[in-house]
Write a protein that holds these residues in place. Structure first.
Motif, PDB file in Angstrom:
ATOM      1  N   LYS A 146      45.832  18.449 -33.007  1.00 52.05           N
ATOM      2  CA  LYS A 146      44.963  18.053 -34.118  1.00 52.05           C
ATOM      3  C   LYS A 146      43.545  17.756 -33.634  1.00 52.05           C
ATOM      4  O   LYS A 146      42.565  18.110 -34.290  1.00 52.05           O
ATOM      5  CB  LYS A 146      45.549  16.830 -34.827  1.00 52.05           C
ATOM      6  CG  LYS A 146      46.819  17.130 -35.605  1.00 52.05           C
ATOM      7  CD  LYS A 146      47.369  15.878 -36.287  1.00 52.05           C
ATOM      8  CE  LYS A 146      48.615  16.209 -37.099  1.00 52.05           C
ATOM      9  NZ  LYS A 146      49.190  15.004 -37.753  1.00 52.05           N
ATOM     10  N   ALA A 150      40.267  19.824 -34.811  1.00 52.35           N
ATOM     11  CA  ALA A 150      39.150  19.112 -35.444  1.00 52.35           C
ATOM     12  C   ALA A 150      37.844  19.342 -34.690  1.00 52.35           C
ATOM     13  O   ALA A 150      36.766  19.418 -35.286  1.00 52.35           O
ATOM     14  CB  ALA A 150      39.468  17.618 -35.507  1.00 52.35           C
ATOM     15  N   THR A 157      39.258  21.449 -43.260  1.00 54.20           N
ATOM     16  CA  THR A 157      40.688  21.154 -43.156  1.00 54.20           C
ATOM     17  C   THR A 157      41.540  22.414 -43.091  1.00 54.20           C
ATOM     18  O   THR A 157      42.496  22.491 -42.312  1.00 54.20           O
ATOM     19  CB  THR A 157      41.146  20.296 -44.349  1.00 54.20           C
ATOM     20  OG1 THR A 157      40.358  19.106 -44.404  1.00 54.20           O
ATOM     21  CG2 THR A 157      42.608  19.913 -44.203  1.00 54.20           C
ATOM     22  N   GLN A 160      41.324  23.957 -39.718  1.00 47.30           N
ATOM     23  CA  GLN A 160      42.017  23.096 -38.761  1.00 47.30           C
ATOM     24  C   GLN A 160      43.518  23.348 -38.814  1.00 47.30           C
ATOM     25  O   GLN A 160      44.181  23.459 -37.773  1.00 47.30           O
ATOM     26  CB  GLN A 160      41.722  21.626 -39.060  1.00 47.30           C
ATOM     27  CG  GLN A 160      40.312  21.185 -38.725  1.00 47.30           C
ATOM     28  CD  GLN A 160      40.064  19.736 -39.082  1.00 47.30           C
ATOM     29  OE1 GLN A 160      40.993  18.934 -39.183  1.00 47.30           O
ATOM     30  NE2 GLN A 160      38.794  19.375 -39.282  1.00 47.30           N
ATOM     31  N   GLU A 161      44.061  23.471 -40.006  1.00 47.12           N
ATOM     32  CA  GLU A 161      45.491  23.733 -40.161  1.00 47.12           C
ATOM     33  C   GLU A 161      45.859  25.092 -39.563  1.00 47.12           C
ATOM     34  O   GLU A 161      46.898  25.242 -38.912  1.00 47.12           O
ATOM     35  CB  GLU A 161      45.871  23.682 -41.643  1.00 47.12           C
ATOM     36  CG  GLU A 161      45.791  22.282 -42.241  1.00 47.12           C
ATOM     37  CD  GLU A 161      46.007  22.276 -43.741  1.00 47.12           C
ATOM     38  OE1 GLU A 161      46.059  23.383 -44.335  1.00 47.12           O
ATOM     39  OE2 GLU A 161      46.126  21.184 -44.325  1.00 47.12           O
TER      40      GLU A 161
END
Length: 201
Positions: A146, A150, A157, A160-161
């Protein structure tokens, strides 16, 4: 006569909780072979199997019945990387350096592989090569994934996923290839010693 080891294969890929290092270890029976003969056979295997020269044979001592070589192997695969407007597949090469220690005693020897360093090169991205300890990829924790995502895609988001999924896929891909490669390395050495020239019987 046949060389029998215990366990029969090196253990499954794992990380040492004390040293935080990936390692493989196996003790192999070699009938009644003297320790120095086993060591000499191991050196011949290194030269034949890796073309090992002075730069790859890091240490060799017949009095201590021990040698250390620095093998290199390569892994590769496609990674789906976050991009705009959609993901792209990037072919990625990995060069793995490590230390392989062989200690011998009369009738048996110990193989110990550790200190794995991965150099990662991603084609077509223009990104510089990355060099890092293998455990940072193969045993990356969720929280670190994570943080990495980031850092790469702040304030996005969705990306990032996607990046986290990419890193998880990379982790699984390399774990499978890595484990196979080391097992083959151990098997190659054991087979070479088992099929030794008649003068060693």
């Amino acid at each position: 006569l046949y060389a029998v080891s215990f366990p029969l294969i090196a253990q499954k890929l794992q990380i040492d909780s004390v040293t935080n290092d990936i390692s493989y270890e196996e003790v192999v029976h070699a009938d009644s072979l003297p320790a120095v003969d086993i060591l000499r056979l191991a050196k011949k295997w290194a030269v034949v199997g890796f073309g090992a020269g002075k730069d790859m044979i890091d240490y060799y001592d017949e009095n201590e019945k021990m040698m250390i070589i620095k093998p290199i192997f390569k892994l590769s695969g496609f990674l789906e990387m976050p991009a705009w407007p959609s993901k792209i597949k990037v072919f990625t090469n990995y060069t793995v350096n490590h230390r392989l220690e062989i200690e011998t005693k009369d009738g048996r020897y110990r193989i110990f592989s550790h200190g794995f360093i991965i150099t990662k090169r991603m084609s077509t991205t223009g990104l510089p090569d990355m060099e890092l300890p293998a455990q940072n990829i193969l045993f990356a924790e969720e929280k670190n994934l994570k943080i990495g995502a980031a850092t790469a895609y702040p304030n996005n988001t969705k990306k990032q996923e996607e990046m986290i999924e990419t890193m998880k896929a990379e982790k699984k891909m390399l774990q499978d290839q890595f484990d196979i490669q080391i097992r083959e390395e151990f098997s190659s050495l054991k087979e070479y010693i088992r099929k030794r020239p008649k003068k060693y019987w």
